[in-house]
Design an enzyme around this catalytic site. Structure first.
Site, mmCIF file in Angstrom:
data_model
loop_
_atom_site.group_PDB
_atom_site.id
_atom_site.type_symbol
_atom_site.label_atom_id
_atom_site.label_comp_id
_atom_site.label_asym_id
_atom_site.label_seq_id
_atom_site.Cartn_x
_atom_site.Cartn_y
_atom_site.Cartn_z
ATOM 1 N N ASP A 9 49.500 78.137 87.606
ATOM 2 C CA ASP A 9 49.450 76.697 87.460
ATOM 3 C C ASP A 9 48.016 76.363 87.018
ATOM 4 O OD1 ASP A 9 50.022 73.925 87.758
ATOM 5 O OD2 ASP A 9 49.191 73.977 89.782
ATOM 6 N N ASP A 11 46.264 72.622 87.345
ATOM 7 C CA ASP A 11 45.622 71.657 88.233
ATOM 8 C C ASP A 11 45.611 72.150 89.675
ATOM 9 O OD1 ASP A 11 45.140 69.761 86.207
ATOM 10 O OD2 ASP A 11 47.177 68.987 86.368
ATOM 11 N N ASP A 95 51.979 71.225 84.485
ATOM 12 C CA ASP A 95 52.427 69.878 84.138
ATOM 13 C C ASP A 95 51.261 69.006 83.671
ATOM 14 O OD1 ASP A 95 54.207 67.812 83.789
ATOM 15 O OD2 ASP A 95 54.206 67.171 85.879
ATOM 16 N N ASP A 182 50.153 75.301 93.451
ATOM 17 C CA ASP A 182 49.829 74.471 94.614
ATOM 18 C C ASP A 182 50.793 73.323 94.841
ATOM 19 O OD1 ASP A 182 48.394 71.583 93.754
ATOM 20 O OD2 ASP A 182 48.469 73.100 92.193
#
Length: 240
Positions: A9, A11, A95, A182
């Site tokens: 991921d 962020d 995302d 996360d």
């Protein structure tokens, strides 16, 4: 390790903040963000804010300058470089959006470590304004994940399924996956990992809480990480 695929991921995993919030706050658009947040989906909101900032005279360089000072843990940088040097296939599944991610990775000399970036597409229009589109056009067709933890514009579980199929098709060999994330959107892909895979959730964050609610739902071996010095850069190379 040619047989290992590491999926990050972005962020609060590669960088230590949410890149969207970091840019919004750094360019003084927090009040507008808070006002618009209840009115539209997150992905649409960030695209709208980029338009508002552009109208205020903020340039693409202003956005990039803010991104370049986003905090990143040196142990995460070390883990990425170590896994890449061992021959792992590194990919981003996020995302955020392509411009934000590529700007940060380029700044830290990490972009070449990743073979693929899966995220919301972005482009600069003729007026020099950053446009951000959804990874999945939910206005046309919902992604139909059904889990309830995926945002409408991206089901990371479906993307991970495509990644697995793609890398397996390259030579027919099954790969071991290591996934680091996360957020609640990282829960769906964690459920799609196999027994030989590793899930590395960030402890104390939404994906960790979801896993702890019913850990028996995951097939993969779970190894949480946090901000502790040396945890991620020691664990990840060990698994590879």
């Amino acid at each position: 390790m040619a047989g290992v695929v590491v999926v990050f991921d972005f962020d609060k995993t590669i960088i230590d903040v949410d890149s969207n919030n970091w840019v919004v706050d750094g360019l003084g658009a927090t009040e507008l963000f808070d006002r618009l947040l209840p009115t539209m989906p997150w992905n649409t909101l960030i695209d709208t804010l980029m338009g508002e900032l552009h109208a205020q005279g903020r340039t693409l360089r202003d956005v990039a300058d803010v991104l370049r000072i986003a905090p990143i843990d040196p142990h995460v940088v070390a883990a990425i470089r170590a896994a890449h040097s061992l021959g792992c296939d590194l990919k981003v599944l996020s995302d955020a959006n392509r411009f934000f991610i590529e700007t940060v990775l380029d700044h830290h000399g990490l972009r070449g470590c990743f073979s693929e970036i899966n995220t919301n597409p972005s482009h600069v229009d003729a007026d020099g304004r950053l446009r951000i589109a959804p990874h999945h056009d939910f206005h046309a067709t919902p992604h139909d994940c059904g889990l309830g933890t995926c945002p409408p514009n991206m089901c990371k579980g479906q993307v991970l399924h495509r990644i697995r199929a793609s890398v397996t098709a390259e030579d027919g060999a099954r790969k071991r996956f290591i996934y680091l994330g996360d957020g609640s959107g990282d829960y769906c892909p964690s459920l799609r990992l196999a027994r030989e895979d590793f899930m590395m959730p960030r402890k104390g964050y939404p994906v960790w809480d979801l896993i702890c609610e019913n850990p028996g739902l995951l097939q993969a071996e779970v190894h949480p990480w946090s901000d502790s010095k040396g945890v991620i850069d020691k664990k990840l190379p060990h698994f590879t």
